[in-house]
Motif scaffolding. Structure first.
Motif, mmCIF file in Angstrom:
data_model
loop_
_atom_site.group_PDB
_atom_site.id
_atom_site.type_symbol
_atom_site.label_atom_id
_atom_site.label_comp_id
_atom_site.label_asym_id
_atom_site.label_seq_id
_atom_site.Cartn_x
_atom_site.Cartn_y
_atom_site.Cartn_z
ATOM 1 N N SER A 69 0.579 -1.096 0.029
ATOM 2 C CA SER A 69 0.030 0.082 -0.015
ATOM 3 C C SER A 69 0.809 1.222 0.038
ATOM 4 C CB SER A 69 -0.886 -0.077 1.202
ATOM 5 O OG SER A 69 0.040 0.185 2.253
ATOM 6 N N LEU A 70 0.266 2.456 -0.376
ATOM 7 C CA LEU A 70 0.867 3.754 -0.435
ATOM 8 C C LEU A 70 1.510 3.886 1.127
ATOM 9 C CD1 LEU A 70 -1.423 5.695 -2.698
ATOM 10 C CD2 LEU A 70 1.124 5.089 -3.201
ATOM 11 N N GLU A 71 0.643 3.738 2.146
ATOM 12 C CA GLU A 71 1.021 3.924 3.350
ATOM 13 C C GLU A 71 2.347 3.346 3.836
ATOM 14 O OE1 GLU A 71 -3.418 4.666 3.303
ATOM 15 O OE2 GLU A 71 -2.016 2.968 2.480
ATOM 16 N N GLU A 72 2.586 2.122 2.982
ATOM 17 C CA GLU A 72 4.161 1.331 3.457
ATOM 18 C C GLU A 72 5.130 1.945 3.054
ATOM 19 O OE1 GLU A 72 3.357 -2.833 3.196
ATOM 20 O OE2 GLU A 72 1.333 -2.590 3.795
ATOM 21 N N VAL A 73 5.082 2.746 1.986
ATOM 22 C CA VAL A 73 6.384 3.397 1.503
ATOM 23 C C VAL A 73 6.934 4.165 2.327
ATOM 24 C CG1 VAL A 73 7.221 4.712 -0.436
ATOM 25 C CG2 VAL A 73 5.133 3.243 -0.943
ATOM 26 N N PRO A 74 8.132 3.854 2.571
ATOM 27 C CA PRO A 74 8.910 4.448 3.946
ATOM 28 C C PRO A 74 9.327 5.743 3.569
ATOM 29 C CG PRO A 74 10.243 2.747 2.751
ATOM 30 C CD PRO A 74 9.000 2.622 2.294
ATOM 31 N N ASP A 75 9.689 6.110 2.619
ATOM 32 C CA ASP A 75 10.211 7.383 2.037
ATOM 33 C C ASP A 75 9.372 8.426 1.458
ATOM 34 O OD1 ASP A 75 12.838 6.358 2.856
ATOM 35 O OD2 ASP A 75 13.271 5.752 0.862
ATOM 36 N N GLY A 76 7.986 8.022 1.511
ATOM 37 C CA GLY A 76 7.076 9.110 0.806
ATOM 38 C C GLY A 76 7.169 9.045 -0.634
ATOM 39 N N VAL A 77 6.283 9.616 -1.456
ATOM 40 C CA VAL A 77 6.435 9.625 -2.725
ATOM 41 C C VAL A 77 5.804 11.233 -3.304
ATOM 42 C CG1 VAL A 77 5.923 7.221 -3.292
ATOM 43 C CG2 VAL A 77 4.089 8.827 -3.012
ATOM 44 N N ASP A 78 6.228 11.510 -4.415
ATOM 45 C CA ASP A 78 6.013 12.795 -5.031
ATOM 46 C C ASP A 78 4.516 12.705 -5.779
ATOM 47 O OD1 ASP A 78 8.167 14.116 -4.250
ATOM 48 O OD2 ASP A 78 9.260 13.392 -5.777
ATOM 49 N N MET A 79 4.617 11.658 -6.611
ATOM 50 C CA MET A 79 3.416 11.546 -7.405
ATOM 51 C C MET A 79 2.743 10.028 -7.222
ATOM 52 S SD MET A 79 2.955 11.483 -11.623
ATOM 53 C CE MET A 79 3.297 13.320 -11.911
ATOM 54 N N VAL A 80 1.440 9.907 -7.456
ATOM 55 C CA VAL A 80 0.754 8.516 -7.378
ATOM 56 C C VAL A 80 0.564 8.520 -8.690
ATOM 57 C CG1 VAL A 80 -0.817 7.120 -6.585
ATOM 58 C CG2 VAL A 80 0.383 8.642 -4.941
ATOM 59 N N ASN A 81 0.919 7.288 -9.540
ATOM 60 C CA ASN A 81 0.363 6.874 -10.737
ATOM 61 C C ASN A 81 -0.552 5.797 -10.695
ATOM 62 O OD1 ASN A 81 1.933 5.893 -13.953
ATOM 63 N ND2 ASN A 81 0.093 7.256 -13.761
ATOM 64 N N VAL A 82 -1.788 5.796 -11.164
ATOM 65 C CA VAL A 82 -2.802 4.840 -10.733
ATOM 66 C C VAL A 82 -3.271 4.028 -12.011
ATOM 67 C CG1 VAL A 82 -5.093 4.549 -9.834
ATOM 68 C CG2 VAL A 82 -3.987 6.725 -9.135
ATOM 69 N N PHE A 83 -3.021 2.728 -11.694
ATOM 70 C CA PHE A 83 -3.320 1.619 -12.719
ATOM 71 C C PHE A 83 -4.467 0.914 -12.027
ATOM 72 C CE2 PHE A 83 0.526 3.007 -14.695
ATOM 73 C CZ PHE A 83 0.258 3.069 -16.013
ATOM 74 N N ARG A 84 -5.645 1.445 -11.462
ATOM 75 C CA ARG A 84 -6.717 0.760 -11.060
ATOM 76 C C ARG A 84 -7.948 1.038 -11.656
ATOM 77 N NH1 ARG A 84 -5.395 -3.461 -9.419
ATOM 78 N NH2 ARG A 84 -7.297 -3.648 -7.982
ATOM 79 N N ARG A 85 -9.033 0.464 -11.350
ATOM 80 C CA ARG A 85 -10.315 0.646 -12.268
ATOM 81 C C ARG A 85 -10.786 1.966 -11.606
ATOM 82 N NH1 ARG A 85 -10.986 -4.877 -10.998
ATOM 83 N NH2 ARG A 85 -12.517 -4.394 -9.606
ATOM 84 N N SER A 86 -11.757 2.658 -12.382
ATOM 85 C CA SER A 86 -12.226 4.028 -11.906
ATOM 86 C C SER A 86 -12.862 3.836 -10.420
ATOM 87 C CB SER A 86 -13.213 4.520 -12.730
ATOM 88 O OG SER A 86 -12.663 4.691 -14.032
ATOM 89 N N GLU A 87 -13.582 2.642 -10.048
ATOM 90 C CA GLU A 87 -14.297 2.609 -8.953
ATOM 91 C C GLU A 87 -13.318 2.394 -7.810
ATOM 92 O OE1 GLU A 87 -14.904 -1.414 -11.332
ATOM 93 O OE2 GLU A 87 -14.889 0.621 -11.544
ATOM 94 N N GLU A 88 -12.185 2.125 -8.145
ATOM 95 C CA GLU A 88 -11.152 1.898 -6.932
ATOM 96 C C GLU A 88 -10.229 3.276 -6.816
ATOM 97 O OE1 GLU A 88 -8.987 -1.595 -7.318
ATOM 98 O OE2 GLU A 88 -10.482 -2.551 -8.409
ATOM 99 N N LEU A 89 -10.413 4.449 -7.521
ATOM 100 C CA LEU A 89 -9.706 5.464 -7.394
ATOM 101 C C LEU A 89 -10.057 6.161 -6.101
ATOM 102 C CD1 LEU A 89 -7.775 7.546 -8.922
ATOM 103 C CD2 LEU A 89 -9.846 8.657 -10.122
ATOM 104 N N HIS A 90 -11.019 6.295 -5.652
ATOM 105 C CA HIS A 90 -11.392 6.983 -4.678
ATOM 106 C C HIS A 90 -10.720 6.526 -3.157
ATOM 107 C CE1 HIS A 90 -13.710 8.850 -1.144
ATOM 108 N NE2 HIS A 90 -14.218 9.530 -1.803
ATOM 109 N N ALA A 91 -10.506 5.179 -3.322
ATOM 110 C CA ALA A 91 -9.569 4.502 -2.050
ATOM 111 C C ALA A 91 -8.052 5.000 -2.310
ATOM 112 C CB ALA A 91 -9.850 2.973 -2.060
ATOM 113 N N VAL A 92 -7.613 4.885 -3.469
ATOM 114 C CA VAL A 92 -6.371 5.338 -3.812
ATOM 115 C C VAL A 92 -6.027 6.640 -3.593
ATOM 116 C CG1 VAL A 92 -4.411 5.460 -5.620
ATOM 117 C CG2 VAL A 92 -6.404 3.497 -5.816
ATOM 118 N N VAL A 93 -6.961 7.374 -3.598
ATOM 119 C CA VAL A 93 -6.959 8.932 -3.420
ATOM 120 C C VAL A 93 -6.675 8.998 -1.820
ATOM 121 C CG1 VAL A 93 -8.011 11.099 -3.219
ATOM 122 C CG2 VAL A 93 -7.807 9.962 -5.576
#
Length: 141
Positions: free
Chosen positions: A66-90
């Motif tokens: 998951s994004l929360e597990e990435v230790p150093d943080g990220v600048d951008m999140v590039n999403v390859f998930r279905r539209s209905e999963e975008l809210h959770a990714v956001v």
């Protein structure tokens, strides 16, 4: 109502961003997510695989569930998930402190965009990151 950021804004993102978390990255080289991540890596960005199914390195990088597990943080999140999963990714991107979210071509959710904006995170939807990079940056960093 969602409005895509201007080309100038997107160009600024592509200039400032160093690390891109790719949510939904596949370890299969014939998949679009892999090809686009590889292209962006070749263009000088650090790619962080985010996919709970990955158990070993992809493109030479350690994957995270998951994004929360990435230790150093990220600048951008590039999403390859279905539209209905975008809210959770956001939601995860907001928690992880990402500066911007890039939802790939075909990925679109008005409510997810509202959530991002409400939390001060910029978002672009329904655009291919690699194509936009080629058009706006000439394929160069």
């Amino acid at each position: 109502m969602y409005q895509s950021p201007s080309n100038d804004t997107l160009k600024q993102w592509l200039t400032d961003v160093k690390t891109i978390a790719v949510v939904g990255l596949s370890d299969k080289p014939d998949r679009t997510s892999y090809q686009i991540a590889e292209t962006m890596q070749e263009r000088g960005y650090r790619i962080i695989p985010v996919n709970p199914m990955l158990k070993s390195a992809v493109l030479g990088e350690t994957p995270y569930a998951s994004l929360e597990e990435v230790p150093d943080g990220v600048d951008m999140v590039n999403v390859f998930r279905r539209s209905e999963e975008l809210h959770a990714v956001v939601e995860s991107a907001v928690k992880s402190g990402a500066k911007c979210i890039w939802a790939q071509q075909g990925v679109y959710d008005e409510k997810a965009a509202e959530l991002a904006v409400e939390n001060g995170v910029e978002i672009v939807m329904d655009q291919c990151l690699a194509v936009a990079h080629s058009v706006l940056m000439g394929g160069k960093r």
